[in-house]
Motif scaffolding. Structure first.
Motif, PDB file in Angstrom:
ATOM      1  N   UNK A  15       0.973  -1.277  -0.069  1.00  0.00           N
ATOM      2  CA  UNK A  15       0.093  -0.332   0.315  1.00  0.00           C
ATOM      3  C   UNK A  15       0.645   0.997  -0.087  1.00  0.00           C
ATOM      4  N   UNK A  16       1.826   1.212   1.204  1.00  0.00           N
ATOM      5  CA  UNK A  16       3.049   2.400   0.857  1.00  0.00           C
ATOM      6  C   UNK A  16       4.286   1.770   1.364  1.00  0.00           C
ATOM      7  N   UNK A  17       5.449   1.462   0.226  1.00  0.00           N
ATOM      8  CA  UNK A  17       6.402   1.112  -0.032  1.00  0.00           C
ATOM      9  C   UNK A  17       7.126   1.842   1.032  1.00  0.00           C
ATOM     10  N   UNK A  18       6.933   3.092   1.614  1.00  0.00           N
ATOM     11  CA  UNK A  18       8.336   3.059   2.166  1.00  0.00           C
ATOM     12  C   UNK A  18       7.564   3.888   4.084  1.00  0.00           C
ATOM     13  N   UNK A  19       6.196   2.951   4.131  1.00  0.00           N
ATOM     14  CA  UNK A  19       5.892   3.285   5.625  1.00  0.00           C
ATOM     15  C   UNK A  19       6.820   2.467   6.744  1.00  0.00           C
ATOM     16  N   UNK A  20       5.848   3.411   7.628  1.00  0.00           N
ATOM     17  CA  UNK A  20       6.618   2.500   9.044  1.00  0.00           C
ATOM     18  C   UNK A  20       5.488   2.075   9.864  1.00  0.00           C
ATOM     19  N   UNK A  21       5.688   0.476  10.519  1.00  0.00           N
ATOM     20  CA  UNK A  21       5.055   0.367  11.217  1.00  0.00           C
ATOM     21  C   UNK A  21       5.591   0.477  12.521  1.00  0.00           C
ATOM     22  N   UNK A  22       3.994   0.429  13.052  1.00  0.00           N
ATOM     23  CA  UNK A  22       4.634   0.071  15.265  1.00  0.00           C
ATOM     24  C   UNK A  22       3.535   0.381  15.675  1.00  0.00           C
ATOM     25  N   UNK A  23       3.990   0.553  16.826  1.00  0.00           N
ATOM     26  CA  UNK A  23       2.738   0.879  18.311  1.00  0.00           C
ATOM     27  C   UNK A  23       3.111   1.409  19.206  1.00  0.00           C
ATOM     28  N   UNK A  24       2.344   1.692  20.085  1.00  0.00           N
ATOM     29  CA  UNK A  24       3.243   2.565  21.353  1.00  0.00           C
ATOM     30  C   UNK A  24       2.135   2.680  22.141  1.00  0.00           C
ATOM     31  N   UNK A  25       1.913   3.152  23.100  1.00  0.00           N
ATOM     32  CA  UNK A  25       0.693   3.145  24.953  1.00  0.00           C
ATOM     33  C   UNK A  25       1.483   2.146  25.565  1.00  0.00           C
ATOM     34  N   UNK A  26       0.506   1.834  26.036  1.00  0.00           N
ATOM     35  CA  UNK A  26       0.659   1.035  27.528  1.00  0.00           C
ATOM     36  C   UNK A  26       1.505  -0.656  27.237  1.00  0.00           C
ATOM     37  N   UNK A  27       1.064  -1.175  25.722  1.00  0.00           N
ATOM     38  CA  UNK A  27       1.824  -2.606  25.340  1.00  0.00           C
ATOM     39  C   UNK A  27       3.178  -2.086  24.924  1.00  0.00           C
TER      40      UNK A  27
END
Length: 167
Positions: free
Chosen positions: A61-73
């Motif tokens: 969908x976007x070759x330059x996408x950065x993926x992650x998560x934040x918050x309490x986890x």
């Protein structure tokens, strides 16, 4: 590319419940009951694994996408503004995100919360991630949504706290 400030997979701030953030392992043993620590680490490991499986599809969908998560986890504890306290494995959410100026550009400029639910190619991934996590960890209390951030928003809203980048 990985954003500046990421140490390994974690963001800039120390996680008091993460053995590796302090180097001696004592912080998590003292602050976190072993059972809960294991649950947190197990949930993180499964989220990391499942999100990593989705990277190729997201990058289509976007070759330059950065993926992650934040918050309490990622942090290991609830945000002080939400009462603080340790991460609760029996009632948690996953604050997943994608940093992509291209995807963010598909939304109105006044849109506050850009959801992956509105992007073809991400909708199914969110639902699959939710179903898989609910099957593995019954404590997931809400649907997983990939929140879309611009690079500037990432710098201002995400990098100021602990976060995890999926590689």
């Amino acid at each position: 590319s990985i954003p500046d400030g990421a140490e390994g997979n974690r963001g800039e701030k120390e996680n008091p419940y993460d053995d590796h953030s302090r180097g001696n392992g004592k912080a998590s043993e003292q602050a976190y009951p072993i059972g809960r620590k294991q649950d947190l680490l197990s949930i993180r490991a499964n989220v990391d694994f499942l999100m990593k499986q989705q990277l190729d599809a997201i990058r289509r969908v976007d070759p330059k996408a950065i993926v992650g998560y934040r918050g309490s986890l990622s942090r290991g504890e609830k945000h002080p503004g939400k009462g603080g306290g340790p991460f609760n494995p029996n009632s948690f959410d996953v604050d997943a995100f994608i940093v992509s100026d291209d995807l963010a550009g598909q939304f109105s400029k006044v849109e506050f919360f850009r959801s992956g639910e509105e992007i073809d190619g991400l909708r199914h991934l969110q639902r699959t991630l939710t179903e898989d996590l609910k099957e593995i960890h019954g404590g997931l209390r809400e649907e997983v949504t990939y929140r879309i951030f611009t690079t500037i928003e990432f710098e201002k809203k995400v990098k100021t706290d602990v976060y995890t980048i999926i590689e």
